[in-house]
Design an enzyme around this catalytic site. Structure first.
Site, PDB file in Angstrom:
ATOM      1  N   LEU A  36       0.816  -1.217   0.000  1.00 29.90           N
ATOM      2  CA  LEU A  36       0.000   0.000   0.000  1.00 29.90           C
ATOM      3  C   LEU A  36       0.850   1.268   0.000  1.00 29.90           C
ATOM      4  O   LEU A  36       1.874   1.356   0.675  1.00 29.90           O
ATOM      5  CB  LEU A  36      -0.926  -0.011   1.220  1.00 29.90           C
ATOM      6  CG  LEU A  36      -1.883  -1.215   1.261  1.00 29.90           C
ATOM      7  CD1 LEU A  36      -2.668  -1.216   2.576  1.00 29.90           C
ATOM      8  CD2 LEU A  36      -2.835  -1.209   0.071  1.00 29.90           C
ATOM      9  N   HIS A  37       0.392   2.239  -0.779  1.00 27.96           N
ATOM     10  CA  HIS A  37       1.045   3.553  -0.848  1.00 27.96           C
ATOM     11  C   HIS A  37      -0.047   4.629  -0.784  1.00 27.96           C
ATOM     12  O   HIS A  37      -1.235   4.304  -0.605  1.00 27.96           O
ATOM     13  CB  HIS A  37       1.903   3.666  -2.110  1.00 27.96           C
ATOM     14  CG  HIS A  37       1.180   3.304  -3.379  1.00 27.96           C
ATOM     15  ND1 HIS A  37       0.135   4.046  -3.884  1.00 27.96           N
ATOM     16  CD2 HIS A  37       1.337   2.252  -4.234  1.00 27.96           C
ATOM     17  CE1 HIS A  37      -0.299   3.499  -5.005  1.00 27.96           C
ATOM     18  NE2 HIS A  37       0.401   2.394  -5.233  1.00 27.96           N
ATOM     19  N   GLU A  38       0.358   5.880  -0.976  1.00 29.84           N
ATOM     20  CA  GLU A  38      -0.607   6.976  -0.807  1.00 29.84           C
ATOM     21  C   GLU A  38      -1.724   6.975  -1.842  1.00 29.84           C
ATOM     22  O   GLU A  38      -2.773   7.571  -1.617  1.00 29.84           O
ATOM     23  CB  GLU A  38       0.120   8.322  -0.806  1.00 29.84           C
ATOM     24  CG  GLU A  38       0.861   8.576   0.495  1.00 29.84           C
ATOM     25  CD  GLU A  38       1.769   9.789   0.384  1.00 29.84           C
ATOM     26  OE1 GLU A  38       1.311  10.834  -0.097  1.00 29.84           O
ATOM     27  OE2 GLU A  38       2.950   9.665   0.776  1.00 29.84           O
ATOM     28  N   HIS A  40      -3.321   4.243  -2.745  1.00 28.00           N
ATOM     29  CA  HIS A  40      -4.329   3.389  -2.094  1.00 28.00           C
ATOM     30  C   HIS A  40      -4.997   4.116  -0.924  1.00 28.00           C
ATOM     31  O   HIS A  40      -6.221   4.058  -0.752  1.00 28.00           O
ATOM     32  CB  HIS A  40      -3.681   2.117  -1.544  1.00 28.00           C
ATOM     33  CG  HIS A  40      -3.022   1.245  -2.575  1.00 28.00           C
ATOM     34  ND1 HIS A  40      -1.674   1.002  -2.581  1.00 28.00           N
ATOM     35  CD2 HIS A  40      -3.541   0.554  -3.619  1.00 28.00           C
ATOM     36  CE1 HIS A  40      -1.379   0.186  -3.585  1.00 28.00           C
ATOM     37  NE2 HIS A  40      -2.483  -0.096  -4.232  1.00 28.00           N
ATOM     38  N   GLY A 150      -8.984   3.750  -8.519  1.00 30.52           N
ATOM     39  CA  GLY A 150      -8.140   4.861  -8.931  1.00 30.52           C
ATOM     40  C   GLY A 150      -8.185   5.096 -10.432  1.00 30.52           C
ATOM     41  O   GLY A 150      -8.226   4.145 -11.219  1.00 30.52           O
ATOM     42  N   LYS A 152      -5.724   6.052 -11.893  1.00 35.78           N
ATOM     43  CA  LYS A 152      -4.390   5.589 -12.307  1.00 35.78           C
ATOM     44  C   LYS A 152      -4.500   4.415 -13.281  1.00 35.78           C
ATOM     45  O   LYS A 152      -3.775   4.332 -14.256  1.00 35.78           O
ATOM     46  CB  LYS A 152      -3.610   5.193 -11.050  1.00 35.78           C
ATOM     47  CG  LYS A 152      -2.468   4.237 -11.225  1.00 35.78           C
ATOM     48  CD  LYS A 152      -1.273   4.904 -11.835  1.00 35.78           C
ATOM     49  CE  LYS A 152      -0.017   4.053 -11.799  1.00 35.78           C
ATOM     50  NZ  LYS A 152      -0.182   2.674 -12.196  1.00 35.78           N
ATOM     51  N   ASP A 153      -5.416   3.489 -12.984  1.00 36.69           N
ATOM     52  CA  ASP A 153      -5.665   2.344 -13.874  1.00 36.69           C
ATOM     53  C   ASP A 153      -6.957   2.653 -14.637  1.00 36.69           C
ATOM     54  O   ASP A 153      -8.016   2.090 -14.340  1.00 36.69           O
ATOM     55  CB  ASP A 153      -5.771   1.062 -13.041  1.00 36.69           C
ATOM     56  CG  ASP A 153      -4.492   0.814 -12.266  1.00 36.69           C
ATOM     57  OD1 ASP A 153      -3.540   0.307 -12.850  1.00 36.69           O
ATOM     58  OD2 ASP A 153      -4.436   1.184 -11.066  1.00 36.69           O
TER      59      ASP A 153
END
Ligand code: AMP
Length: 284
Positions: A36-38, A40, A150, A152-153
């Protein structure tokens, strides 16, 4: 903040969330593959704001990885991830084993035709069927909810939305903006694969996308010109190997000749063995 309840069984998750819905609580669901990162945690924060009960799933889904892809090597750190979800106010962490999600080799898969073959689907022919199948299973396990994905995808978001609508899932799919590093690189669990030189070069993806968007905002309407402009910026970076750039209609993902309405600019670029994707939206 209280530690989340950790659930590993589908039946247990369904029962817990049915009880919450029974007393009128709304469910916000954030599916992830962990590491997990920011990016997520921004989805968890959205869910925390809008919903009464926040559920995150962590499941590295073998079905969406091709035979030569990084399923085994994909970063896994359950202890750190549990601490991250606890810090972000997640109430329920669903972390099933592969055998719980796929007790037998799945014969039933879901394919969203017409959206899954292009872009990411081109070199990864079974990828999106793997995604939609696991998301359908997760939606069935979670039940009626808002589900946060997201941008992002981006292609994944469009496909999941279409699936939820067509199959009448009682799920409201919410798209959330891409979270970036200070230099513009979109946060990704795969960024950790990059060498220091590759990491320094990787923001070229976002720079290329931004240049494409700027050209459109400055009046360019020829999709091929925008495509070639973005490709040239990425090609000029010696460590970047262009997989594709695309100029698409934001809803249908079709490639218009003349640009109008909501446009999405997308890119997939390799740095050594690491393949990164990113996209931006622009409206004309
Ligand atoms: P993953 O764990 O990579 O499958 O991603 C889980 C969810 O987090 C998906 O909905 C992703 O689109 C979303 N996500 C991943 N990276 C980012 C980011 N940088 N910004 C926003 N959302 C992201």
């Amino acid at each position: 903040m209280a530690d989340p309840i950790v659930v590993t069984r589908i039946g247990e998750l369904r029962a817990a969330l049915d009880a919450d819905r029974g007393v009128g609580r709304s469910i916000g669901f954030v599916p992830t593959m962990g590491a997990l990162h920011e990016g997520h945690t921004s989805l968890m924060a959205q869910a925390r704001q809008r919903d009464d009960v926040v559920v995150t799933s962590i499941f590295v889904n073998p079905l969406q990885f091709g035979p030569s892809e990084d399923f085994e090597a994909y970063p896994r750190d359950p202890e750190r991830d549990t601490a991250v979800v606890a810090r972000h106010g997640v109430d329920v962490l669903f972390a099933p084993e592969v055998g719980e999600m796929y007790p037998e080799l799945p014969r039933t898969t879901i394919t969203v035709a017409g959206l899954s073959e292009s872009l990411e689907g081109k070199g990864r022919p079974t990828h999106f069927a793997g995604v939609t199948t696991v998301v359908a299973k997760l939606f069935n396990a979670v039940g009626p909810c808002r589900a946060y994905f997201g941008e992002k995808d981006y292609q994944q978001l469009v496909i999941v939305r279409q699936m939820a609508r067509e199959l009448s899932f009682p799920v409201d799919v919410v798209g959330c903006p891409t979270v970036r590093e200070l230099d513009g690189l979109a946060m990704s669990s795969r960024n950790g694969y990059l060498t220091a030189d590759e990491r320094a070069a990787a923001p070229v993806i976002y720079r290329a996308l931004q240049s494409g968007a700027a050209a459109i905002l400055a009046g360019e309407r020829d999709a091929a010109v925008v495509h070639d402009l973005m490709a040239a910026i990425i090609d000029a970076e010696p460590l970047a190997q262009l997989d594709h750039v695309a100029v698409c209609d934001a809803d249908s993902l079709s490639v218009p000749k003349q640009l109008a309405g909501n446009i999405r600019l997308l890119a997939a670029v390799r740095f050594g063995r690491t393949r990164l994707i990113d996209n931006v939206g622009v409206t004309v």
